[in-house]
Design a protein around this motif. Structure first.
Motif, mmCIF file in Angstrom:
data_model
loop_
_atom_site.group_PDB
_atom_site.id
_atom_site.type_symbol
_atom_site.label_atom_id
_atom_site.label_comp_id
_atom_site.label_asym_id
_atom_site.label_seq_id
_atom_site.Cartn_x
_atom_site.Cartn_y
_atom_site.Cartn_z
ATOM 1 N N CYS A 318 0.821 -1.227 0.000
ATOM 2 C CA CYS A 318 0.000 0.000 0.000
ATOM 3 C C CYS A 318 0.844 1.261 0.000
ATOM 4 O O CYS A 318 0.377 2.293 0.491
ATOM 5 C CB CYS A 318 -0.888 0.162 1.227
ATOM 6 S SG CYS A 318 -2.028 -1.101 1.531
ATOM 7 N N CYS A 326 -6.596 3.065 -2.527
ATOM 8 C CA CYS A 326 -6.525 2.197 -1.362
ATOM 9 C C CYS A 326 -7.938 1.787 -0.939
ATOM 10 O O CYS A 326 -8.186 0.636 -0.586
ATOM 11 C CB CYS A 326 -5.830 2.939 -0.225
ATOM 12 S SG CYS A 326 -4.938 1.882 0.893
ATOM 13 N N CYS A 329 -9.254 -0.768 -3.476
ATOM 14 C CA CYS A 329 -8.543 -2.035 -3.274
ATOM 15 C C CYS A 329 -9.137 -2.785 -2.084
ATOM 16 O O CYS A 329 -9.482 -3.957 -2.175
ATOM 17 C CB CYS A 329 -7.062 -1.749 -3.058
ATOM 18 S SG CYS A 329 -6.120 -3.149 -2.448
HETATM 19 FE FE1 FES Z 1 -4.052 0.078 0.402
HETATM 20 FE FE2 FES Z 1 -4.555 -2.237 -1.059
HETATM 21 S S1 FES Z 1 -3.551 -0.390 -1.635
HETATM 22 S S2 FES Z 1 -5.239 -1.653 0.902
#
Ligand code: FES
Ligand code: 5AD
Length: 353
Positions: A318, A326, A329
């Motif tokens: 991350c 994020c 994702c």
């Molecule tokens: Fe942050 Fe996957 S990029 S949880």
């Protein structure tokens, strides 16, 4: 069914009913070579009973990587000259919260090293600003060991939660992981002060860290029973190459999942995150964590330019995705695993004993 798997089944159902086991029973469960299928099923069923399929979010702002401490496992220890140090400005921190609020997060976690630049006055100014701007949000601090007076000031300014992992509840092991000037007794003092002041408190430990034995881990579980925290954060130890522990093996996915499930069964109403460290040792680590009883995730709101410098351990995930990516994702991961990402404050649901 062989004797060992029958015994394990027995232990899981006993833990599920009583939310406790003897030390020797815990040892058997922790060291078992049998699959954890029933353990995970029991943990997942219990989290569903208490919290349903909801996974709560906490927007994480890693606002400083300066640290006056020198913990032997941690990548941002003061003794690591390889780290490029940063502090977010007050304005940057405000912007992180604004972005987080727009994404639907209703808890902000301000996390940082123990950075003397952030005096009580500066912390209180930040907290008051968030409190005023977002009265419906929970404000969580994770800035290490302070005096009771400082904790009280932050609380009075509007902070309502505090994360401070105890790391290990064993005196001797604590000393092996930390520099001379730190002590387990002060760590514990902090946690009990925080609770006493009225914070919702998060404690926790690392799994598979150097010199750690099953007995140490059982001591962690016993300490948590004594503390009764609202949140319990655990993750695998992951070596960081520029630390004194850089050459130790990292903890495993399997053992961390096993502990997540044991924690869920021992502490049915605890908030238990599927941590970034868990997602780092296995690409599906967090999904597996939900299925083992975890019910919280901590999406990162730190500006991308700073993230690569907040490396507590190697290969941290991350670090390239901004707050928006994020969120997407994580949402995908939560739904993909069969759960639901929700956007309220996610307070602990106290179970009546
Ligand atoms: Fe942050 Fe996957 S990029 S949880
Ligand atoms: N591996 C895994 N977790 C770590 N932490 C610090 N260093 C490491 C590491 N090398 C954890 C500690 C701390 C939290 C913020 O990150 O438990 O409390």
């Amino acid at each position: 069914m062989n004797r060992h798997s029958a015994e394990k089944k027995e232990l899981v159902s006993k833990l599920n009913e009583r939310h406790d086991l003897s030390d020797s029973e815990l040892k058997t469960l922790i060291e078992s070579a049998e699959p954890d299928t029933e353990l995970f099923q029991a943990a997942d069923a219990l989290r569903k009973k208490v919290y349903g399929e909801d996974v709560y979010t906490r927007g994480l702002v890693e606002f400083t990587n300066y640290c006056k401490n020198n913990c032997l496992y941690c990548g941002i220890r003061r003794g690591n000259p390889q780290v490029e140090r940063y502090r977010l400005t007050e304005e940057q921190i405000h912007q992180c919260c604004e972005a987080g609020y727009r994404l639907g997060y209703r808890t902000f976690v301000l996390q940082g090293g123990e950075d003397p630049y952030y005096t009580d006055e500066r912390i209180c100014a930040l907290v008051s600003w968030i409190r005023k701007q977002y009265p419906d949000c929970a404000i969580t601090l994770s800035i290490g060991e302070k005096t009771r007076e400082s904790y009280q000031k932050y609380f009075d300014a509007g902070a309502d939660r505090y994360l401070l992992r105890h790391e290990t509840a064993d005196e001797e092991l604590y000393r092996m992981w930390h520099p001379e000037e730190m002590s387990l007794s002060n760590r514990k003092r902090c946690l009990f002060d925080l609770k006493d002041i009225g914070y919702q408190v998060g404690a926790g430990f690392m799994v598979g860290a150097p010199y750690q034995t099953t007995e140490h881990l059982i001591t962690d579980l016993r300490f948590l029973q004594e503390l009764d925290p609202d949140m319990i954060g655990i993750g695998p130890f992951i070596h960081q190459k520029d630390t004194p522990f850089g050459h130790f093996e990292s903890g495993t996915l399997e053992m961390t999942l096993r502990f997540l499930a044991i924690l869920r069964l021992m502490f049915p109403d605890a908030l238990i995150p599927a941590t970034t460290a868990l997602g780092t040792i296995d690409p599906q680590g967090r999904e597996k964590g939900f299925r083992a009883g975890a019910n919280v995730v901590m999406p990162n709101l730190t500006p991308v330019s700073a993230r690569e410098n907040y490396l507590l351990y190697d290969e941290k995930i991350c670090t390239g995705e901004d707050a928006f990516l994020c969120k997407g994702c994580l949402e995908g991961r939560v739904y993909g695993a069969g759960y639901r990402m929700v956007s309220d404050r996610g307070d602990r649901i106290h179970m009546t004993p």
